[in-house]
Design a protein around this motif. Structure first.
Motif, PDB file in Angstrom:
ATOM      1  N   VAL B 291     117.217  22.877  10.204  1.00 14.57           N
ATOM      2  CA  VAL B 291     115.760  22.166  10.316  1.00 14.57           C
ATOM      3  C   VAL B 291     115.473  21.933  11.666  1.00 14.57           C
ATOM      4  N   SER B 292     116.481  21.488  12.651  1.00 13.30           N
ATOM      5  CA  SER B 292     116.436  20.785  13.826  1.00 13.30           C
ATOM      6  C   SER B 292     116.364  22.357  14.831  1.00 13.30           C
ATOM      7  N   HIS B 293     117.093  23.219  14.476  1.00 15.77           N
ATOM      8  CA  HIS B 293     117.233  24.332  14.887  1.00 15.77           C
ATOM      9  C   HIS B 293     116.069  25.013  14.801  1.00 15.77           C
ATOM     10  N   ASP B 294     115.241  25.065  13.832  1.00 17.81           N
ATOM     11  CA  ASP B 294     114.221  26.189  13.654  1.00 17.81           C
ATOM     12  C   ASP B 294     113.147  25.440  14.224  1.00 17.81           C
ATOM     13  N   LEU B 295     113.026  24.075  14.320  1.00 17.28           N
ATOM     14  CA  LEU B 295     111.961  23.269  14.967  1.00 17.28           C
ATOM     15  C   LEU B 295     112.008  23.366  16.488  1.00 17.28           C
ATOM     16  N   ARG B 296     113.126  24.019  17.051  1.00 18.04           N
ATOM     17  CA  ARG B 296     113.072  23.833  18.659  1.00 18.04           C
ATOM     18  C   ARG B 296     112.096  25.298  18.789  1.00 18.04           C
ATOM     19  N   ALA B 297     112.086  26.216  18.035  1.00 18.67           N
ATOM     20  CA  ALA B 297     111.259  27.588  18.570  1.00 18.67           C
ATOM     21  C   ALA B 297     109.833  27.037  18.593  1.00 18.67           C
ATOM     22  N   PRO B 298     109.165  26.537  17.548  1.00 21.32           N
ATOM     23  CA  PRO B 298     107.838  26.255  17.925  1.00 21.32           C
ATOM     24  C   PRO B 298     107.451  25.102  18.589  1.00 21.32           C
ATOM     25  N   LEU B 299     108.384  24.352  19.172  1.00 23.15           N
ATOM     26  CA  LEU B 299     108.178  23.248  20.071  1.00 23.15           C
ATOM     27  C   LEU B 299     108.285  23.955  21.714  1.00 23.15           C
ATOM     28  N   ARG B 300     109.118  24.960  21.350  1.00 20.89           N
ATOM     29  CA  ARG B 300     109.056  25.601  22.691  1.00 20.89           C
ATOM     30  C   ARG B 300     107.889  26.204  23.167  1.00 20.89           C
ATOM     31  N   HIS B 301     107.210  26.765  22.141  1.00 21.07           N
ATOM     32  CA  HIS B 301     106.025  27.546  22.137  1.00 21.07           C
ATOM     33  C   HIS B 301     104.866  26.560  22.491  1.00 21.07           C
ATOM     34  N   ILE B 302     104.824  25.517  21.956  1.00 23.07           N
ATOM     35  CA  ILE B 302     103.906  24.517  22.142  1.00 23.07           C
ATOM     36  C   ILE B 302     104.035  23.904  23.691  1.00 23.07           C
ATOM     37  N   SER B 303     105.195  23.683  23.803  1.00 24.11           N
ATOM     38  CA  SER B 303     105.386  23.144  25.353  1.00 24.11           C
ATOM     39  C   SER B 303     105.142  24.303  26.425  1.00 24.11           C
ATOM     40  N   GLY B 304     105.521  25.479  26.208  1.00 30.66           N
ATOM     41  CA  GLY B 304     105.182  26.597  27.085  1.00 30.66           C
ATOM     42  C   GLY B 304     103.919  26.944  27.245  1.00 30.66           C
ATOM     43  N   PHE B 305     103.106  27.188  26.025  1.00 33.35           N
ATOM     44  CA  PHE B 305     101.789  27.398  26.068  1.00 33.35           C
ATOM     45  C   PHE B 305     100.611  26.202  26.831  1.00 33.35           C
TER      46      PHE B 305
END
Lengths: 160, 519
Positions: B291-305
């Protein structure tokens, strides 16, 4: 794609692809980036078969950025095949993944990965990391001469 | 008999002496004339009849017995044989009380050999008779007890022959008392040799206790028994044989087998449950991780965009929009920290403790060195005392000090002069390590929340944090079989104490590790 492919980015997530491309382009690090959206496509590109059957084998990418969780053929398998083949094993492979699992790290290095990087959540850090990786492998690092690439015996036979 | 005045002083004295003896006798004594009239009595006779001397003398002696005819018959025998011995009679007291007596009587004569009468002495045998009756009753009582016993009881002669049995023995063997008595005792056991050995042990040691044997019934069924046996002796101490009591333990054996079976079953169930629990724990950890692992990807995207939006179009956006974008950035950053801390907590949970003798002073110093960069521009006084050498996982212990000390650095931020102290003290013979600061502290009424995941006692505007740090510390301490607690006072500072090593909480890798897996 006309020019030399500098970087093969193996990444299934379109958002990650976009952000990575953005980071790399912004730093003018990659003149040419090839994206493979799964392991199978990556292997077809590298070994010039399937959808990439027409590609010239003599022009390999200078760096592979490899995600681990991939559809069809996973990242570890791609790494294994790349490092097992005499013709592709000298291509630097940098694992760029969300996973920080010890098992993945150990497996990655055992299979011959040149670097292992966990994608930072923070975009600034992510951009810095991607930039650093690109700079290091494409600029700082000294690769062998392009004509020295591949199997020497094959090379000699082909020259005659 | 009118010659008394002629008696000498000695004669008088002798006569008085004889009289005193007669009177002193506890046995009723009497002299009877040939006609059967009482001629003399002593005190004991007066007592046993309840009649005064004067009323007794001259009366028929047989009047005072319950069976006058028998008394007269005895009297007749005295004349016939010259004496009687132990002639049983019963004297009746005036108030009807009866006294059993045995009479010894003989004729007495004058100097010329003429029979003057009968001299009779009675011996009170009431007590003896009573004792005999009692004995008889006791014996009967004992016999009844023996017969009533559900335990097979048996006496065996020195030759190994059965001399007595009770009913329970008949029941256990299916053999009648008549046939049992006189037969060899070892014939009735499944292992006659073992029975014989037990019998010999009784002679060697005087007794045996809980000697296991099995009695075989004529029907073929077997009764498991435990024998308790002892020598029995005559009053003179001569060995007569062996007294043996068997206790039927068939039921007990069944019960024991049942207990054993249930125990095995329980153990099996515990093993199963433990395996299930371990599997569930693993699953939970894997879940937490992914869960924490998979949460990282969308977080990265929100942060990035959002970052790209700010960078590329920020200058064209109204101030409000820029602020909103900033909040998005901050939100993703915080969530990133949370996810990373959670991942770390999960990793600590799965981390196998590799014990190594480690000096905690150097571990604490390493953590302090790393934190010094965060303290730039601040007045922080570090007091690192001498810490013990303990068996611990150095990597995990470094994390404990990092988390505790970074908390200390964080919560002393409002202090112009921060004091952070690390030391040890003794408690119940074991070293306790403490980390103390003079920071903002907390109210002790919230101390139970201190080590819970995501539990925070301060506002995020005042002190940043994810609320995972102390949970991680606690899990590490528990994995080492230790305990952690805190003492604090609001606005005065806080002290965290921890112990390591085997404590009442159990083994480092089993119970404690499970107790820690709560995420």
């Amino acid at each position: 794609m006309t020019g030399q492919v500098e970087i093969l980015l193996v990444e299934d997530n379109p958002d990650d692809v976009e952000l990575t491309l953005h980071a790399l382009r912004k730093e003018n690090l990659a003149n040419s980036i090839q994206v493979a959206r799964d392991g199978e496509e990556a292997l077809e590109f590298l070994f010039c078969n399937g959808t990439h059957a027409g590609r010239c084998f003599e022009r390999p990418p200078r760096l592979i950025l490899l995600d681990l969780k991939l559809p069809k053929v996973d990242g570890m398998e791609v790494l294994k095949r790349v490092k097992a083949d005499e013709r592709t094993k000298i291509i630097p492979v940098v694992i760029l993944t969300s996973s920080k699992e010890e098992r993945d790290l150990v497996n990655g290095y055992n299979l011959g990965a040149n670097s292992y990087i966990q994608k930072p959540v923070d975009f600034d850090q992510f951009r810095d990391t991607v930039k650093a990786v690109g700079l290091y492998w494409l600029v700082t690092n000294q690769p062998p001469e392009p004509n020295g690439f591949g199997h020497p015996a094959v090379q000699v036979t082909a020259a005659k | 008999m009118g010659a008394a005045p002629q008696l000498s002083t000695e004669q008088r004295q002798a006569s008085q002496y004889a009289r005193s003896l007669i009177e002193a006798s506890l046995d009723p004594l009497v002299t009877i004339s040939p006609e059967g009239k009482i001629t003399d009595v002593n005190e004991a006779t007066i007592k046993v009849t309840g009649m005064p001397r004067a009323q007794l003398i001259g009366t028929d002696f047989s009047n005072y017995f319950t069976e006058p005819d028998k008394a007269r018959e005895g009297y007749r025998q005295v004349f016939e044989k010259g004496f009687v011995t132990d002639y049983p009679l019963t004297i009746r007291h005036k108030d009807r009380r009866l006294v059993d007596v045995l009479y010894n009587a003989s004729v007495y004569r004058d100097v010329n050999g003429n029979v003057l009468g009968v001299f009779a002495a009675a011996r009170d045998v009431t007590e003896r008779k009573r004792a005999e009756e009692k004995l008889h009753k006791a014996s009967l009582y004992a016999r009844n007890l023996l017969e009533a016993s559900l335990d097979p009881l048996v006496t065996i002669s020195r030759e190994g022959k059965i001399t007595d049995v009770n009913r329970a023995t008949e029941t256990a063997t299916g053999v009648s008392r008549e046939r049992l008595i006189g037969s060899d005792f070892s014939d009735y056991f499944t292992q006659p040799e073992k029975a014989q050995q037990g019998y010999e042990q009784v002679f060697a040691r005087g007794s045996v206790r809980d000697y296991a044997l099995a009695i075989r019934h004529t029907s073929g069924s077997v009764t498991d028994v435990l024998y308790n046996a002892a020598l029995f002796k005559t009053e003179e101490g001569e060995i007569e044989g062996v007294f043996a009591a068997a206790r039927d333990v068939t039921e007990r054996k069944h019960a024991e087998e049942e207990v054993r079976r249930l125990n095995d079953e329980l153990e099996q169930r515990v093993i199963q449950r433990t395996a299930q629990l371990e599997a569930a724990n693993k699953e939970l950890e894997a879940f937490t991780y992914s869960v924490s692992h998979d949460l990282r990807a969308p977080l990265r995207h929100i942060s990035g965009f959002s970052k790209l939006l700010t960078e590329e179009y920020g200058s064209n956006l109204p101030t409000d929009a820029q602020h909103h974008l900033q909040r998005i950035q901050e939100g993703t950053r915080r969530m990133g920290l949370l996810v990373d801390d959670l991942l770390n907590l999960g990793r600590v949970g799965r981390h196998e403790v590799r014990l190594q003798v480690t000096g905690l002073t150097s571990v604490a110093n390493e953590a302090v060195a790393e934190l010094k960069a965060d303290c730039e521009g601040r007045q922080v006084e570090w007091k690192i005392g001498s810490l013990p050498f303990v068996e611990c996982d150095p990597a995990l212990m470094r994390q404990v000090f990092q988390n505790l000390l970074s908390n200390a650095v964080k919560f002393t931020r409002p202090r112009s002069q921060a004091v952070i102290e690390v030391g040890q003290r003794e408690q119940e013979g074991r070293p306790v390590v403490f980390v103390r600061d003079n920071g903002v502290g907390f109210n002790m009424k919230y101390s139970d929340k201190l080590f819970g995941v995501f539990q925070r006692l301060h506002r995020p505007e005042d002190f940043e944090g994810t609320g995972v740090g102390l949970a991680t510390v606690q899990r590490i301490v528990q994995k080492h079989g230790g305990r952690i607690w805190a003492e604090a006072e609001l606005d005065k500072g806080a002290t965290f104490y921890f112990t390591l090593g085997a404590s009442e909480e159990g083994e480092p890798k089993t119970k404690a590790a499970m107790a820690g897996d709560r995420v």
